[in-house]
Design a protein around this motif. Structure first.
Motif, short mmCIF file in Angstrom:
data_model
loop_
_atom_site.label_atom_id
_atom_site.label_comp_id
_atom_site.label_asym_id
_atom_site.label_seq_id
_atom_site.Cartn_x
_atom_site.Cartn_y
_atom_site.Cartn_z
N TYR A 224 0.80 -1.22 0.00
CA TYR A 224 0.00 0.00 0.00
C TYR A 224 0.84 1.28 0.00
O TYR A 224 0.31 2.37 -0.22
CB TYR A 224 -0.98 0.00 1.19
N LYS A 225 2.15 1.15 0.22
CA LYS A 225 3.03 2.33 0.18
C LYS A 225 3.34 2.77 -1.25
O LYS A 225 3.83 3.88 -1.46
CB LYS A 225 4.32 2.04 0.93
N GLY A 226 3.09 1.91 -2.22
CA GLY A 226 3.22 2.32 -3.62
C GLY A 226 4.64 2.48 -4.12
O GLY A 226 4.86 3.16 -5.13
N HIS A 227 5.62 1.86 -3.48
CA HIS A 227 7.01 2.03 -3.90
C HIS A 227 7.27 1.62 -5.35
O HIS A 227 8.08 2.28 -6.03
CB HIS A 227 7.94 1.26 -2.96
N PRO A 228 6.63 0.56 -5.88
CA PRO A 228 6.88 0.23 -7.29
C PRO A 228 6.53 1.37 -8.24
O PRO A 228 7.20 1.56 -9.28
CB PRO A 228 6.00 -1.00 -7.53
N PHE A 229 5.51 2.15 -7.91
CA PHE A 229 5.13 3.27 -8.78
C PHE A 229 6.14 4.41 -8.68
O PHE A 229 6.42 5.10 -9.67
CB PHE A 229 3.72 3.75 -8.42
N LEU A 230 6.73 4.59 -7.50
CA LEU A 230 7.80 5.57 -7.37
C LEU A 230 9.02 5.14 -8.18
O LEU A 230 9.64 5.97 -8.86
CB LEU A 230 8.16 5.75 -5.89
N ILE A 231 9.35 3.86 -8.12
CA ILE A 231 10.49 3.36 -8.90
C ILE A 231 10.22 3.51 -10.39
O ILE A 231 11.12 3.92 -11.16
CB ILE A 231 10.78 1.89 -8.51
N GLN A 232 9.00 3.22 -10.81
CA GLN A 232 8.65 3.41 -12.22
C GLN A 232 8.76 4.89 -12.60
O GLN A 232 9.28 5.24 -13.68
CB GLN A 232 7.22 2.92 -12.48
N ALA A 233 8.30 5.77 -11.72
CA ALA A 233 8.41 7.22 -11.98
C ALA A 233 9.88 7.62 -12.11
O ALA A 233 10.24 8.47 -12.95
CB ALA A 233 7.74 8.01 -10.86
N CYS A 234 10.74 7.02 -11.31
CA CYS A 234 12.18 7.31 -11.40
C CYS A 234 12.74 6.89 -12.75
O CYS A 234 13.64 7.56 -13.29
CB CYS A 234 12.92 6.62 -10.27
N SER A 235 12.24 5.79 -13.29
CA SER A 235 12.72 5.38 -14.61
C SER A 235 12.31 6.39 -15.68
O SER A 235 13.07 6.65 -16.63
CB SER A 235 12.19 3.98 -14.96
N PHE A 244 19.21 12.69 -10.76
CA PHE A 244 18.48 12.58 -9.49
C PHE A 244 19.01 11.38 -8.70
O PHE A 244 19.72 10.51 -9.20
CB PHE A 244 16.98 12.40 -9.74
N ARG A 245 18.62 11.35 -7.43
CA ARG A 245 18.78 10.17 -6.59
C ARG A 245 17.53 10.05 -5.74
O ARG A 245 17.05 11.04 -5.18
CB ARG A 245 20.01 10.28 -5.69
N CYS A 246 17.00 8.85 -5.64
CA CYS A 246 15.81 8.59 -4.82
C CYS A 246 16.19 7.59 -3.74
O CYS A 246 16.66 6.49 -4.04
CB CYS A 246 14.67 8.04 -5.69
N ARG A 247 15.97 7.97 -2.49
CA ARG A 247 16.27 7.09 -1.36
C ARG A 247 14.98 6.72 -0.64
O ARG A 247 14.14 7.58 -0.36
CB ARG A 247 17.26 7.77 -0.42
N ILE A 248 14.85 5.44 -0.33
CA ILE A 248 13.64 4.89 0.30
C ILE A 248 14.03 4.35 1.67
O ILE A 248 14.82 3.41 1.78
CB ILE A 248 13.02 3.78 -0.57
N ILE A 249 13.47 4.95 2.72
CA ILE A 249 13.73 4.53 4.10
C ILE A 249 12.64 3.55 4.51
O ILE A 249 11.46 3.83 4.37
CB ILE A 249 13.74 5.72 5.05
N GLY A 250 13.04 2.40 5.05
CA GLY A 250 12.06 1.46 5.55
C GLY A 250 12.43 0.02 5.24
O GLY A 250 13.23 -0.26 4.35
N VAL A 271 18.29 4.71 -7.37
CA VAL A 271 17.28 4.42 -6.36
C VAL A 271 17.91 3.52 -5.32
O VAL A 271 18.42 2.44 -5.64
CB VAL A 271 16.04 3.75 -6.98
N GLU A 272 17.88 3.94 -4.06
CA GLU A 272 18.54 3.21 -2.98
C GLU A 272 17.53 2.84 -1.90
O GLU A 272 16.71 3.67 -1.49
CB GLU A 272 19.65 4.06 -2.36
N LEU A 273 17.61 1.60 -1.44
CA LEU A 273 16.82 1.14 -0.29
C LEU A 273 17.70 1.23 0.94
O LEU A 273 18.69 0.51 1.07
CB LEU A 273 16.35 -0.30 -0.51
N LEU A 274 17.36 2.13 1.84
CA LEU A 274 18.21 2.40 3.01
C LEU A 274 17.89 1.53 4.20
O LEU A 274 18.61 1.57 5.21
CB LEU A 274 18.09 3.88 3.41
N GLY A 275 16.80 0.76 4.13
CA GLY A 275 16.42 -0.08 5.26
C GLY A 275 15.77 0.72 6.38
O GLY A 275 15.64 1.95 6.30
N PRO A 276 15.36 0.06 7.46
CA PRO A 276 14.75 0.77 8.59
C PRO A 276 15.77 1.67 9.28
O PRO A 276 16.94 1.31 9.42
CB PRO A 276 14.29 -0.36 9.51
N GLN A 277 15.31 2.84 9.70
CA GLN A 277 16.19 3.83 10.33
C GLN A 277 15.51 4.41 11.57
O GLN A 277 14.29 4.62 11.58
CB GLN A 277 16.49 4.97 9.36
#
Length: 407
Positions: A224-235, A244-250, A271-277
């Motif tokens: 439900y967070k919609g991350h795939p659509f953000l990644i598609q938007a980045c493409s 650009f650089r897109c970082r995803i926390i979680g 696009v970087e997955l930063l993990g839980p913070q």
């Protein structure tokens, strides 16, 4: 609450801390005490205080048998009503039946500690446990509704709502949703109390000029967070030549899928997955961003956001925000005033809006400044928890106004 400590539920932790500062004697009864690799500093002292019970143990079994002997009709009635109202979902019924002995044991401990009021987050299992405890002991309860607990899982919701002294909704959208699903009778029971943050902890920071457009988002790696659509938007941004650089926390169950999608779209390094913070790290990362994104969607099952606290944090930092037009989000991200909204699950529209923010920094900065003002006035933790405190005092005559402690 369902689980403690739970990294993404900072809003519950902050509420407990602020209620305590107001002078309330807060006791913590999570349904499950869980182990987490990353724990917020402010949550650590609560872990030894958490009064969790196992699903089954000699103590839980004995408490249940004693209650059954003392209140056979009430205990049997709880089981019968649970079966009658949850029978259409066998898995839901099994989980509820497994929770009943735990709730009975919690009732015993709450009576012994002279608990005057139960407040829980989520209308699902926490409110179910509170309903059981109320039926057995008479201790009043209230609950806060957020998202999936009313949008997806509404088993026994009318029963839990009728038994509650108050229902706290975090947005007007939630109140109207409950009225639509349950009927007009529930309106007067619902009180709007926003989740909030301490804006002073999220100060705007000057950012060094750079050619790279920094995008940031925070959210568990779930559908439900919609991350795939953000990644598609980045493409799409990459195909337009945007630096650009897109970082995803979680963290979460969708991490392998998202890693694969990033590789397939050839976005490694962009696009970087930063993990839980922890909260401190999130604040530091917000200070490095040019734009904050909340690409939430409505899943086929109906699951969706409420009003993400991460949006409040971003706006408090005076970051331009782009979010999905859904649920209670427009009550915080107001188009033409505090930010930008796009249709959910629309990667092309999201990419267009991100590009617009990059190309119109002065307008985006004006909206962000108004966003911080809105957070300070309407989503300030101190004000919001004072509203909650006053609501509980109003609906439960047994509560005595606490003496406020020092901040």
């Amino acid at each position: 609450m369902s689980r403690f400590p739970h990294l993404s539920e900072t809003f519950i932790l902050r509420e407990m801390l602020e209620m305590e500062r107001l002078g309330w004697d807060v006791k913590l009864f999570p349904l499950m005490l869980q182990q987490q690799a990353v724990v917020h500093d402010e949550a650590k002292r609560w872990i030894p205080q958490a009064q969790a019970q196992p699903f089954i143990s000699p103590h839980v079994a004995l408490s249940s048998l004693q209650r059954l002997a003392k209140q056979p009709l009430k205990t049997g009635g709880i089981v019968a009503k649970t079966v009658a109202e949850s029978a259409n979902s066998p898995s839901e019924l099994v989980r509820k039946l497994a929770l009943i002995p735990k709730a009975i044991t919690l009732a015993k401990h709450m009576q012994e500690q002279q608990i005057a009021h139960i407040h829980c987050h989520y209308a699902t299992y926490p409110a179910f446990a509170a309903w059981i405890i109320n039926r057995l002991t008479g201790i009043p309860y209230s609950f806060t509704v957020h998202g999936h607990d009313i949008f997806v899982n509404r088993a026994m919701l009318p029963t839990k709502a009728r038994g509650a002294s108050a229902i706290i909704a975090i947005a007007e959208f939630h109140r109207e949703f409950l009225v639509e699903k349950l009927g007009e009778w529930v309106r007067d029971r619902i009180h709007i109390v926003h989740c909030g943050i301490r804006p002073e902890r999220y100060q705007p920071q000057p950012k060094p000029a750079g050619e790279r457009f920094e995008i940031l988002t925070t959210g568990s790696l779930q559908d439900y967070k919609g991350h795939p659509f953000l990644i598609q938007a980045c493409s799409f941004l990459r195909d337009r030549g945007v630096n650009f650089r897109c970082r995803i926390i979680g963290g979460g169950e969708d991490k392998p899928m998202l890693e694969q999608l990033i590789a397939e779209k050839q976005l490694t390094g962009m696009v970087e997955l930063l993990g839980p913070q922890p909260e401190t790290a999130v604040r530091e990362l917000l200070a490095t961003a040019d734009c904050y994104v909340q690409a939430s969607i409505i899943t086929p099952a109906g699951k969706m956001e409420g009003v993400p606290v991460s949006l409040m944090e971003a706006l408090a930092c005076e970051l331009p925000v782009v979010a999905s037009r859904m649920s209670g989000i427009p009550e915080l991200v107001r188009p033409g005033e505090t930010g930008y909204l796009v249709p959910p699950a629309n990667a092309a529209a999201l990419a267009d809006q991100l590009l617009y923010v990059r190309d119109n920094p002065e307008e985006a900065a004006r909206y962000a400044a108004r966003g911080r003002e809105l957070v300070q006035s309407d989503f300030n933790l101190v004000t919001c928890v004072e509203q909650l405190s006053e609501t509980l005092l109003a609906v439960n005559p047994a509560l005595q106004r606490p003496i406020q402690r020092n901040a």
